[in-house]
Design an enzyme around this catalytic site. Structure first.
Site, PDB file in Angstrom:
ATOM      1  N   ARG A  90      12.689 -10.266   7.294  1.00  0.00           N
ATOM      2  CA  ARG A  90      13.958 -10.269   6.532  1.00  0.00           C
ATOM      3  C   ARG A  90      15.023  -9.470   7.440  1.00  0.00           C
ATOM      4  NH1 ARG A  90      16.518  -6.183   2.383  1.00  0.00           N
ATOM      5  NH2 ARG A  90      18.366  -7.404   2.165  1.00  0.00           N
ATOM      6  N   HIS A 134      25.043  -7.440   4.961  1.00  0.00           N
ATOM      7  CA  HIS A 134      24.403  -6.276   4.879  1.00  0.00           C
ATOM      8  C   HIS A 134      25.409  -5.152   5.336  1.00  0.00           C
ATOM      9  CE1 HIS A 134      20.061  -4.283   4.549  1.00  0.00           C
ATOM     10  NE2 HIS A 134      20.903  -3.273   4.689  1.00  0.00           N
ATOM     11  N   GLU A 179      22.406  -5.160  -1.496  1.00  0.00           N
ATOM     12  CA  GLU A 179      22.711  -3.891  -2.351  1.00  0.00           C
ATOM     13  C   GLU A 179      24.291  -3.619  -2.596  1.00  0.00           C
ATOM     14  OE1 GLU A 179      21.008  -0.455  -0.557  1.00  0.00           O
ATOM     15  OE2 GLU A 179      18.949  -1.087  -0.912  1.00  0.00           O
ATOM     16  N   ASN A 306      14.988  -3.720  -3.949  1.00  0.00           N
ATOM     17  CA  ASN A 306      15.008  -2.775  -3.039  1.00  0.00           C
ATOM     18  C   ASN A 306      14.768  -1.360  -3.753  1.00  0.00           C
ATOM     19  OD1 ASN A 306      15.787  -4.646  -1.401  1.00  0.00           O
ATOM     20  ND2 ASN A 306      17.874  -3.573  -0.478  1.00  0.00           N
ATOM     21  N   TYR A 308      12.959   2.788  -3.686  1.00  0.00           N
ATOM     22  CA  TYR A 308      12.358   3.720  -2.775  1.00  0.00           C
ATOM     23  C   TYR A 308      11.960   4.897  -3.553  1.00  0.00           C
ATOM     24  CZ  TYR A 308      14.545   1.483   1.082  1.00  0.00           C
ATOM     25  OH  TYR A 308      14.937   0.472   2.168  1.00  0.00           O
ATOM     26  N   GLU A 368      12.788  -4.461   0.040  1.00  0.00           N
ATOM     27  CA  GLU A 368      12.810  -3.212   0.990  1.00  0.00           C
ATOM     28  C   GLU A 368      12.166  -1.988   0.222  1.00  0.00           C
ATOM     29  OE1 GLU A 368      16.528  -1.105   1.867  1.00  0.00           O
ATOM     30  OE2 GLU A 368      17.283  -3.351   2.615  1.00  0.00           O
TER      31      GLU A 368
HETATM   32  C1  FCB Z   1      18.586   0.901   1.709  1.00  0.00           C
HETATM   33  C2  FCB Z   1      19.758  -0.072   2.850  1.00  0.00           C
HETATM   34  C3  FCB Z   1      18.757  -0.435   4.264  1.00  0.00           C
HETATM   35  C4  FCB Z   1      18.268   1.230   4.693  1.00  0.00           C
HETATM   36  C5  FCB Z   1      17.449   1.624   3.582  1.00  0.00           C
HETATM   37  C6  FCB Z   1      16.872   3.127   3.788  1.00  0.00           C
HETATM   38  O1  FCB Z   1      19.592   1.300   0.755  1.00  0.00           O
HETATM   39  O2  FCB Z   1      19.780  -1.376   2.259  1.00  0.00           O
HETATM   40  O3  FCB Z   1      20.025  -0.734   5.019  1.00  0.00           O
HETATM   41  O4  FCB Z   1      19.120   1.978   5.307  1.00  0.00           O
HETATM   42  O5  FCB Z   1      18.210   1.909   2.164  1.00  0.00           O
END
Ligand code: FCB
Length: 464
Positions: A90, A134, A179, A306, A308, A368
């Site tokens: 990607r 992006h 995002e 995405n 985390y 992500e």
């Molecule tokens: C996301 C972004 C990506 C990267 C990660 C850690 O929010 O899409 O570009 O910075 O975080």
């Protein structure tokens, strides 16, 4: 903060066996974060060049001017991907490379780069997943109001058509925006990202124009792309949990969920903004024109997620503004990454199950997921990053659970292939499964990269 999270380590074979043969295994990057070459072959400036050049905005005064020099080293990087055994990659296209003035004259040399990259990927058996935006908006468009104004959405639709015309005969997976929550809120609302405005109302307006850009681009792309092509978006989503059972906690969980997730998912999948969201932000609704929401809610082929971390909310006595809900941080006994993001793999499983229950998503991709840790390279053959191995193993296992419980998950992309320019954090945060020694631009596969390669090897031998 720094101990290794407890995860049930399973042999990579067992983990690989939980994914269907059609699964896409990839890694992700974005143009401004890896390419460098900001003034080459006719590229115009972007808001991230401007923001980075503004003193005090980016850690250590850094910029993406060189980054991982991927613009020049893409062949080496594709070879690395092949060594890792990825079957998907990607990346994003830089709008100011293609249209240095934001609209109008097409810079063929800029498009040629992506053309070469796509060919190199396909030759290596790697499927390209292309993101059109992006965050690197052409600077000229920001001078006209950027995402605060409608005209930027129309310019985006033209740009989307230019790129799909050039690459659409080979690229079958497309994302319009990455995002938009971050572009709008971090960029226009709180000013920690480009263009650096601190105007929450502007963030609400920008969000609408980003969504409109997506909606206007869709039919233009579909008209060019073959029927089997898939179009989606990549949204940053977070599962919100309550820290206790109090009614005010439930109320604030709902508020935080509306602000963090539903703000974009509702218009995309239901054609409306969450009821009361703008009032809960203390703001006016954006300037919605007739027909906007129908365009925005046109059917999508997939949703890119995405993710985390998670959010843990503790209710306030009085209702807070929707972007100011009280969170528990740090969570006692929890483990955190170098971004101070809590490691909570169940959050990804629950999120994937929630979105597939709450919205008519056809397919899901984790576009992500990954972790920053302060990696050090001692000049040897690899980089010891056991916490990233643990992070990836636990989150990929959470993906398997979501699949087993019915989420239509079709692929997973690690953020990131390479260490890169982490926006306002500059080069201080390393997310790569491949280490980049910025002084020499040497790439060194970290242990997490080796672990991911072993997982993918196990996956391939099973599917053979
Ligand atoms: C996301 C972004 C990506 C990267 C990660 C850690 O929010 O899409 O570009 O910075 O975080």
């Amino acid at each position: 903060m720094t101990s290794i999270p407890t995860v049930s380590f399973q042999a990579v074979e067992d983990l690989a066996a939980r994914f269907p043969a059609s699964f896409f295994w990839g890694a992700a990057t974005s143009s401004y974060q890896v390419e460098g070459a900001v003034a080459e072959d006719g590229r115009g400036p972007s808001i991230w060049d401007d923001f980075s050049a503004t003193p005090g905005k980016v850690a250590d005064g850094q910029s993406g001017a060189l980054a991982a020099d991927h613009y020049h080293r893409y062949r080496e990087d594709v070879a690395l991907m092949a060594r890792l055994g990825l079957n998907a990659y990607r990346f994003s296209v830089a709008w100011p490379r293609v249209l240095p003035e934001g609209r109008g004259a097409v810079n063929q040399a800029g498009l040629d780069f992506y053309d070469r990259l796509v060919d190199a990927l396909l030759e290596a058996g790697i499927q390209p997943f292309v993101t059109l935006y992006h965050w690197d908006l052409p600077s000229v468009l920001e001078r006209e109001g950027g995402w605060r104004v409608r005209s930027t959405a129309y310019a985006f639709a033209d740009y989307a058509e230019v790129v799909t015309r050039r690459l659409g005969d080979r690229v079958l997976h497309w994302m319009t925006l990455n995002e938009p929550w971050c572009s709008a809120y971090l960029g226009y609302g709180v000013g920690v990202h480009a263009p650096g405005l601190r105007d929450r109302q502007a963030a609400v307006d920008a969000a609408h124009h980003l969504l409109l850009a997506h909606g206007l681009a869709l039919p233009r792309m579909r008209a060019v792309l073959p029927a089997q092509a898939q179009i989606g978006t990549a949204q940053v989503l977070v599962k919100v949990y309550g820290a206790d059972e109090r009614p005010e906690t439930q109320r604030d969980v709902a508020l935080a969920h509306a602000f963090s997730n539903r703000w974009f998912l509702d218009p995309l999948y239901r054609g409306s903004y969450p009821e009361g969201l703008f009032a809960a932000l203390g703001l006016k609704p954006p300037p919605i024109e007739e027909g906007d929401l129908e365009l925005i809610a046109a059917p999508l082929d997939f949703l890119g997620v995405n993710n985390y971390s998670r959010m843990l909310v503790r209710g306030s006595p009085e209702p807070p503004l929707a972007d100011q809900c009280r969170t528990v941080s740090p969570v006692p006994n929890a483990c955190y990454t170098d971004m101070a993001w809590e490691i909570f793999p169940q959050g990804l499983r629950d999120l994937l199950l929630d979105v597939s229950r709450d919205y008519p998503v056809q397919r899901l991709y984790v576009t992500e997921n990954g972790a920053a840790f302060p990696d050090e390279w001692d000049g040897g053959e690899t980089v010891h990053d056991p916490r990233r191995v643990a992070y990836l193993a636990s989150y990929i296992s959470a993906c398997a659970e979501a699949l087993e419980q019915g989420a239509p998950l079709c692929g997973y992309f690690v953020w990131s292939l390479l260490d890169n320019f982490e926006w306002a954090e500059g080069y201080r945060k390393r997310f790569g499964i491949v280490y980049v020694d910025y002084a020499s631009q040497r790439r060194v596969i970290k242990e997490s990269g080796l672990w991911y390669a072993a997982l993918l090897q196990a996956f391939r031998s099973r599917c053979r």
